[in-house]
Design a protein around this motif. Structure first.
Motif, PDB file in Angstrom:
ATOM      1  N   SER A   1       0.802  -1.226   0.000  1.00 52.94           N
ATOM      2  CA  SER A   1       0.000   0.000   0.000  1.00 52.94           C
ATOM      3  C   SER A   1       0.833   1.274   0.000  1.00 52.94           C
ATOM      4  O   SER A   1       0.348   2.342  -0.399  1.00 52.94           O
ATOM      5  CB  SER A   1      -0.923   0.021   1.212  1.00 52.94           C
ATOM      6  OG  SER A   1      -0.170   0.131   2.414  1.00 52.94           O
ATOM      7  N   GLY A   2       2.078   1.178   0.477  1.00 52.97           N
ATOM      8  CA  GLY A   2       2.859   2.394   0.648  1.00 52.97           C
ATOM      9  C   GLY A   2       2.400   3.240   1.817  1.00 52.97           C
ATOM     10  O   GLY A   2       2.714   4.437   1.891  1.00 52.97           O
ATOM     11  N   ALA A   3       1.654   2.639   2.755  1.00 52.92           N
ATOM     12  CA  ALA A   3       1.114   3.384   3.894  1.00 52.92           C
ATOM     13  C   ALA A   3       2.224   3.903   4.790  1.00 52.92           C
ATOM     14  O   ALA A   3       3.340   3.365   4.822  1.00 52.92           O
ATOM     15  CB  ALA A   3       0.170   2.480   4.699  1.00 52.92           C
ATOM     16  N   ARG A   4       1.912   4.944   5.533  1.00 56.91           N
ATOM     17  CA  ARG A   4       2.851   5.531   6.484  1.00 56.91           C
ATOM     18  C   ARG A   4       2.283   5.538   7.902  1.00 56.91           C
ATOM     19  O   ARG A   4       2.801   6.220   8.777  1.00 56.91           O
ATOM     20  CB  ARG A   4       3.207   6.962   6.062  1.00 56.91           C
ATOM     21  CG  ARG A   4       4.114   7.021   4.846  1.00 56.91           C
ATOM     22  CD  ARG A   4       5.511   6.475   5.175  1.00 56.91           C
ATOM     23  NE  ARG A   4       6.410   6.469   4.017  1.00 56.91           N
ATOM     24  CZ  ARG A   4       6.595   5.418   3.234  1.00 56.91           C
ATOM     25  NH1 ARG A   4       5.932   4.287   3.466  1.00 56.91           N
ATOM     26  NH2 ARG A   4       7.424   5.476   2.213  1.00 56.91           N
ATOM     27  N   ALA A   5       1.207   4.757   8.121  1.00 59.48           N
ATOM     28  CA  ALA A   5       0.631   4.693   9.460  1.00 59.48           C
ATOM     29  C   ALA A   5      -0.137   3.382   9.632  1.00 59.48           C
ATOM     30  O   ALA A   5      -0.667   2.819   8.664  1.00 59.48           O
ATOM     31  CB  ALA A   5      -0.288   5.885   9.720  1.00 59.48           C
ATOM     32  N   PHE A   6      -0.179   2.911  10.883  1.00 59.43           N
ATOM     33  CA  PHE A   6      -0.873   1.676  11.246  1.00 59.43           C
ATOM     34  C   PHE A   6      -1.669   1.951  12.522  1.00 59.43           C
ATOM     35  O   PHE A   6      -1.091   2.282  13.559  1.00 59.43           O
ATOM     36  CB  PHE A   6       0.151   0.560  11.481  1.00 59.43           C
ATOM     37  CG  PHE A   6      -0.411  -0.763  11.955  1.00 59.43           C
ATOM     38  CD1 PHE A   6      -1.733  -1.134  11.729  1.00 59.43           C
ATOM     39  CD2 PHE A   6       0.403  -1.655  12.641  1.00 59.43           C
ATOM     40  CE1 PHE A   6      -2.235  -2.352  12.159  1.00 59.43           C
ATOM     41  CE2 PHE A   6      -0.078  -2.888  13.069  1.00 59.43           C
ATOM     42  CZ  PHE A   6      -1.408  -3.233  12.840  1.00 59.43           C
ATOM     43  N   TYR A   7      -3.000   1.841  12.455  1.00 61.52           N
ATOM     44  CA  TYR A   7      -3.840   1.995  13.642  1.00 61.52           C
ATOM     45  C   TYR A   7      -4.046   0.633  14.285  1.00 61.52           C
ATOM     46  O   TYR A   7      -4.439  -0.335  13.622  1.00 61.52           O
ATOM     47  CB  TYR A   7      -5.208   2.595  13.285  1.00 61.52           C
ATOM     48  CG  TYR A   7      -6.184   2.504  14.437  1.00 61.52           C
ATOM     49  CD1 TYR A   7      -6.128   3.408  15.495  1.00 61.52           C
ATOM     50  CD2 TYR A   7      -7.137   1.489  14.495  1.00 61.52           C
ATOM     51  CE1 TYR A   7      -7.001   3.313  16.567  1.00 61.52           C
ATOM     52  CE2 TYR A   7      -8.014   1.381  15.567  1.00 61.52           C
ATOM     53  CZ  TYR A   7      -7.940   2.294  16.598  1.00 61.52           C
ATOM     54  OH  TYR A   7      -8.802   2.191  17.671  1.00 61.52           O
TER      55      TYR A   7
END
Length: 469
Positions: free
Chosen positions: A239-245
């Motif tokens: 995903s290329g995400a920069r955060a994880f909840y």
């Protein structure tokens, strides 16, 4: 027989009220007892139900009357369809957990503990004292009362190993409940159209806040000891995400607690990706078999954004929480909060600080821990005895809820309706999945109802399940 009689009286009076003029007086309780051959308790039960439905109103010392104001012709709001356009999310306006109370039902759908599990004496005394101070008439700094900031920071410092610097009081931002904090974090650190890795299942309010912020959800499956680190790594990579909840301690809805190894592995992944871990420690004060181990205690370079709320453990009326963040992330979140609400009531902040610094606070938490254990075990026993087809993934080591898997093929929403018709209110598990549910589930809050009623829960569930497949 009492329930049947109450229903019969309610139905008859509902029909009568539908033809009676506004403000018409109902017969007295004594007259209704004689008319229907029922007890005064049964008659009062029927009247309470009619009052809750808004059909009648009781005037103490005078009598019971049909509602004086009747609705006029319905307004046409069709023009708003074009004015508002397509909604950003298809989520309903309210979660099933936010439904109003139903008189006399066994209510396991709420997200809050029962009143007797709250420190009522401490809260009332704290509010009275706070009202006598300047906090009742002045505004507070946008970041919160310095003394309350210091208290939240000290709580994290207690979980910080030697050699690591704990957060400073300045890095704790006081917010009006963790829900508002989630909205700010998602807007300030993720942004519209950007990906957010999220556990599945997870807190429905986080899903809603992310959708309202325009965030793209990237779910990873999470089990009794948290997600598999390999799945988290894969989600970041794809995903290329920069955060994880995530909720590493006593997750809502499952009650899961991450293992130490999982927590360390996830922290390593987040650091390697130059990303944020948004740690929701909503149930910090609600441990049963174990204590919480916040991951922020092992963070030294600002990768963990930490939330802790007092709403569940102090009072639902005291919407006070904190976000702890370091570096530019802290400033962005504060800017968003200031634009949204400017500051949090100093009265509530002062009262919250008063409660958690009283000697009785620690005593109260010890008592609540035992009461939660008793309620959890009683409800689990009721399910094992009365509804053996319901599978509890685990007994949660903390939190407020049991997360139950139903047999394949169960129509969850049909089950919820059947349970409600039998006097049991539960929450369908569909709301806790950011994508399609992995199976039919329900969530049962063991903290919000009188445990003396738990033996009926398994029986009602078993009856309803036979009709919901």
């Amino acid at each position: 027989m009492g329930n049947d009689s109450a229903g019969r009286i309610e139905s008859a009076l509902r029909s009568w009220a539908g033809t009676a003029p506004p403000g018409a007086r109902l017969p007295s309780t004594r007259a209704l007892v004689a008319q229907y051959g029922a007890s005064p308790v049964t008659v009062q039960k029927a009247l309470r139900k009619l009052s809750a439905l808004g059909i009648v109103e009781t005037r103490p010392g005078v009598g019971t009357f049909t509602r004086s104001v009747r609705p006029g012709s319905p307004a046409d709001f069709g023009w708003q369809t074009a004015a508002l356009g397509t909604p950003r999310t298809r989520a309903g306006a309210l979660s099933s957990t936010q439904r109003a109370s139903v008189p006399d039902a066994i209510q396991l759908h709420s997200g809050y503990p029962a009143r007797e599990l709250l420190p009522e004496r401490l809260v009332r005394a704290a509010l009275i004292r706070a009202a006598r101070t300047d906090a009742a008439l002045t505004r507070t700094p946008a970041s919160g009362l310095p003394a309350l900031q210091a208290w939240f920071a000290s709580q994290v410092a207690a979980a910080t190993p030697p050699g690591l610097a704990p957060p400073s009081p300045r890095e704790a931002l006081i917010i009006a409940g963790s829900q508002s904090g989630l909205s700010s974090i998602f807007r300030a650190l993720v942004g519209p159209g950007q990906p957010l890795v999220i556990e599945s299942p997870t807190y429905w309010g986080a899903i809603l806040a992310a959708e309202q912020a325009g965030v793209v959800l990237v779910p990873v499956p999470s089990g009794p000891v948290g997600p598999e680190p390999e799945e988290v790594e894969r989600a970041f990579a794809l995903s290329g995400a920069r955060a994880f909840y995530a909720q590493p301690n006593f997750a809502n809805p499952t009650g899961a607690q991450w293992s130490r190894e999982t927590g360390q592995a996830v922290l390593d992944i987040v650091r390697g990706r130059n990303a944020f871990l948004i740690e929701d420690d909503w149930a910090h004060d609600l441990g049963i078999d174990t204590d919480p181990a916040p991951l922020i205690g092992h963070d030294h370079d600002g990768h963990v954004i930490y939330l802790r709320s007092l709403t569940k453990s102090v009072s639902p009326a005291m919407r006070v929480a904190a976000v702890i963040a370091r570096g530019p992330a802290r400033d962005r979140i504060l800017s968003d909060r200031a634009a949204e609400s400017m500051y949090v009531s100093g009265l509530l902040q002062s009262a919250a600080l008063d409660v958690v610094t009283q000697p009785g606070w620690t005593t109260h938490l010890r008592a609540v821990r035992q009461q939660l254990k008793t309620r959890r075990d009683l409800l689990a026993e009721s399910l094992r005895d009365g509804a053996p087809d319901v599978d509890l993934h685990q007994l949660p080591p903390g939190g407020l809820n049991l997360w139950a898997r139903l047999p394949d093929g169960t129509d969850v929403h049909h089950l919820v309706r059947e349970c409600e018709s039998r006097g049991l209110i539960i929450a369908p598990g569909t709301e806790w999945f950011p994508a399609e549910p992995s199976g039919p589930h329900i969530r049962l809050n063991y903290s919000c109802e009188d445990p003396a009623r738990f033996p009926d829960v398994g029986r009602i569930l078993h009856q309803a399940m036979s009709l919901a497949r």
